[in-house]
Design a protein around this motif. Structure first.
Motif, PDB file in Angstrom:
ATOM      1  N   SER A   1       0.957  -1.139  -0.070  1.00 46.43           N
ATOM      2  CA  SER A   1      -0.244  -0.087  -0.064  1.00 46.43           C
ATOM      3  C   SER A   1       0.770   1.509  -0.099  1.00 46.43           C
ATOM      4  N   GLU A   2       0.149   2.329   0.115  1.00 41.63           N
ATOM      5  CA  GLU A   2       1.159   3.687  -0.025  1.00 41.63           C
ATOM      6  C   GLU A   2       1.852   3.527   1.590  1.00 41.63           C
ATOM      7  N   TYR A   3       1.280   3.081   2.379  1.00 41.80           N
ATOM      8  CA  TYR A   3       1.888   3.037   3.659  1.00 41.80           C
ATOM      9  C   TYR A   3       2.903   1.737   4.124  1.00 41.80           C
ATOM     10  N   ASP A   4       2.870   0.816   3.122  1.00 40.37           N
ATOM     11  CA  ASP A   4       3.372  -0.393   3.726  1.00 40.37           C
ATOM     12  C   ASP A   4       4.385  -1.068   2.620  1.00 40.37           C
ATOM     13  N   VAL A   5       5.670  -0.790   2.836  1.00 38.24           N
ATOM     14  CA  VAL A   5       6.740  -1.294   1.667  1.00 38.24           C
ATOM     15  C   VAL A   5       7.620  -2.295   2.572  1.00 38.24           C
ATOM     16  N   VAL A   6       7.763  -3.492   2.006  1.00 36.21           N
ATOM     17  CA  VAL A   6       8.724  -4.529   2.861  1.00 36.21           C
ATOM     18  C   VAL A   6       9.833  -4.974   1.840  1.00 36.21           C
ATOM     19  N   GLN A   7      10.759  -5.468   2.463  1.00 35.05           N
ATOM     20  CA  GLN A   7      11.815  -6.326   1.455  1.00 35.05           C
ATOM     21  C   GLN A   7      11.921  -7.658   2.181  1.00 35.05           C
ATOM     22  N   PRO A   8      11.210  -8.460   1.901  1.00 33.89           N
ATOM     23  CA  PRO A   8      11.267  -9.917   2.594  1.00 33.89           C
ATOM     24  C   PRO A   8      12.380 -10.354   2.233  1.00 33.89           C
ATOM     25  N   ASP A   9      12.992 -11.513   2.942  1.00 31.14           N
ATOM     26  CA  ASP A   9      14.425 -12.185   2.712  1.00 31.14           C
ATOM     27  C   ASP A   9      14.230 -12.911   1.500  1.00 31.14           C
ATOM     28  N   VAL A  10      13.041 -13.563   1.210  1.00 29.44           N
ATOM     29  CA  VAL A  10      12.679 -14.284  -0.109  1.00 29.44           C
ATOM     30  C   VAL A  10      11.128 -14.081  -0.071  1.00 29.44           C
ATOM     31  N   LEU A  11      10.838 -14.175  -1.389  1.00 29.93           N
ATOM     32  CA  LEU A  11       9.411 -14.310  -1.657  1.00 29.93           C
ATOM     33  C   LEU A  11       9.329 -14.833  -3.075  1.00 29.93           C
ATOM     34  N   VAL A  12       7.806 -15.217  -3.310  1.00 30.18           N
ATOM     35  CA  VAL A  12       7.515 -15.966  -4.426  1.00 30.18           C
ATOM     36  C   VAL A  12       6.391 -15.381  -5.163  1.00 30.18           C
ATOM     37  N   VAL A  13       6.179 -15.175  -6.460  1.00 28.43           N
ATOM     38  CA  VAL A  13       5.173 -14.338  -6.930  1.00 28.43           C
ATOM     39  C   VAL A  13       4.743 -15.133  -8.247  1.00 28.43           C
ATOM     40  N   CYS A  14       3.432 -15.584  -8.166  1.00 24.90           N
ATOM     41  CA  CYS A  14       2.890 -16.413  -9.399  1.00 24.90           C
ATOM     42  C   CYS A  14       2.034 -15.528 -10.371  1.00 24.90           C
ATOM     43  N   GLU A  15       1.742 -14.367  -9.824  1.00 25.06           N
ATOM     44  CA  GLU A  15       0.852 -13.540 -10.625  1.00 25.06           C
ATOM     45  C   GLU A  15       1.873 -12.546 -11.461  1.00 25.06           C
ATOM     46  N   GLN A  16       2.301 -12.842 -12.639  1.00 25.97           N
ATOM     47  CA  GLN A  16       3.384 -11.999 -13.218  1.00 25.97           C
ATOM     48  C   GLN A  16       2.922 -10.491 -13.526  1.00 25.97           C
ATOM     49  N   ALA A  17       1.782 -10.299 -13.367  1.00 24.83           N
ATOM     50  CA  ALA A  17       1.333  -8.817 -13.666  1.00 24.83           C
ATOM     51  C   ALA A  17       1.634  -7.957 -12.605  1.00 24.83           C
ATOM     52  N   ARG A  18       2.107  -8.620 -11.117  1.00 25.19           N
ATOM     53  CA  ARG A  18       2.352  -7.793  -9.976  1.00 25.19           C
ATOM     54  C   ARG A  18       3.861  -7.504  -9.988  1.00 25.19           C
ATOM     55  N   VAL A  19       4.633  -8.131 -10.950  1.00 26.39           N
ATOM     56  CA  VAL A  19       6.096  -7.787 -11.325  1.00 26.39           C
ATOM     57  C   VAL A  19       6.386  -6.696 -11.947  1.00 26.39           C
ATOM     58  N   THR A  20       6.925  -5.484 -11.665  1.00 24.35           N
ATOM     59  CA  THR A  20       7.155  -4.706 -12.341  1.00 24.35           C
ATOM     60  C   THR A  20       8.592  -4.339 -12.345  1.00 24.35           C
ATOM     61  N   GLU A  21       9.132  -3.403 -13.130  1.00 25.81           N
ATOM     62  CA  GLU A  21      10.655  -3.311 -13.368  1.00 25.81           C
ATOM     63  C   GLU A  21      11.137  -2.858 -12.013  1.00 25.81           C
ATOM     64  N   ALA A  22      10.501  -1.887 -11.364  1.00 31.16           N
ATOM     65  CA  ALA A  22      10.832  -1.414 -10.177  1.00 31.16           C
ATOM     66  C   ALA A  22      10.678  -2.149  -8.885  1.00 31.16           C
ATOM     67  N   ASN A  23       9.579  -2.892  -8.763  1.00 27.15           N
ATOM     68  CA  ASN A  23       9.258  -3.596  -7.365  1.00 27.15           C
ATOM     69  C   ASN A  23       8.268  -4.667  -7.784  1.00 27.15           C
ATOM     70  N   ILE A  24       7.497  -5.260  -6.563  1.00 31.10           N
ATOM     71  CA  ILE A  24       6.376  -6.093  -6.569  1.00 31.10           C
ATOM     72  C   ILE A  24       5.332  -5.370  -6.366  1.00 31.10           C
ATOM     73  N   GLN A  25       4.042  -5.262  -6.874  1.00 34.77           N
ATOM     74  CA  GLN A  25       2.862  -4.579  -6.511  1.00 34.77           C
ATOM     75  C   GLN A  25       1.897  -5.712  -5.979  1.00 34.77           C
ATOM     76  N   GLY A  26       1.693  -5.595  -4.587  1.00 30.92           N
ATOM     77  CA  GLY A  26       0.743  -6.449  -4.148  1.00 30.92           C
ATOM     78  C   GLY A  26       1.393  -7.766  -3.390  1.00 30.92           C
ATOM     79  N   PRO A  27       0.517  -8.626  -2.743  1.00 25.80           N
ATOM     80  CA  PRO A  27       1.092  -9.583  -2.008  1.00 25.80           C
ATOM     81  C   PRO A  27       1.608 -10.620  -2.724  1.00 25.80           C
TER      82      PRO A  27
END
Length: 191
Positions: free
Chosen positions: A75-101
């Motif tokens: 969210s606008e107020y919640d930005v984290v850098q988890p040690d490891v993460l897995v994204v299965c919805e490629q639409a969430r992956v941007t050049e700059a970051n991961i958008q959403g859980p």
């Protein structure tokens, strides 16, 4: 620069982007948390092993693992850098970051962040619908797994030891042998 313990205002992602690039910060409900000191070598070895196993196991699937520092903007107020993460919805992956859980988040405990990982981050990940949250305790040699139930809460964790195989619930068919993560010796008679 804001203090992790004395921030008197609520910071946003726009604020976060203006801070010096050589510093690592996270925002949880607008509160800034400094990510120093750097993690221990044991912490980093476990992070690297977990990421490497997931990268190998997820090859050929729509899911992709990432390793810190990768910004996850919840969210606008919640930005984290988890040690490891897995994204299965490629639409969430941007050049700059991961958008959403992400589907899966792995946090490896370190002395300076263990309480935050177990309290603030657990509540944050639950609130934003992270399906599976894994907390790895390198000193205790175990993994706590929280899985999002039908009611939208994590409930009680499942505990896995260094000789167990951890089947991911959020990504069917993926099993992580924890002896490879903790580098323990395979028990005699087991294959």
């Amino acid at each position: 620069m804001p203090s992790a313990t004395k921030a008197s205002r609520r910071y946003t992602y726009a604020d976060y982007l203006k801070w010096p690039g050589d510093e690592r910060w996270e925002l949880i409900d607008g509160q800034a948390y400094n990510m120093i000191p750097s993690p221990s070598t044991v912490h980093q070895k476990i992070v690297g092993r977990f990421y490497a196993r997931l990268e190998r196991l997820l090859s050929g699937t729509p899911c992709e693992p990432f390793v810190a520092p990768t910004d996850v903007v919840l969210s606008e107020y919640d930005v984290v850098q988890p040690d490891v993460l897995v994204v299965c919805e490629q639409a969430r992956v941007t050049e700059a970051n991961i958008q959403g859980p992400p589907e899966v988040i792995v946090e490896v405990l370190s002395t300076h962040s263990a309480l935050r990982d177990k309290r603030e981050k657990k509540a944050l990940y639950e609130r934003f619908g992270v399906k599976e949250y894994l907390i790895v305790d390198p000193l205790g040699g175990y993994v706590e797994r929280y899985y999002l139930g039908e009611d939208g809460t994590y409930g009680k964790p499942e505990i896995f030891g260094p000789q167990d195989t951890l089947p991911l619930k959020a990504i069917q068919g993926i099993e992580v042998p924890l002896r490879e993560i903790f580098e323990t010796v395979k028990p005699v008679g087991k294959r």
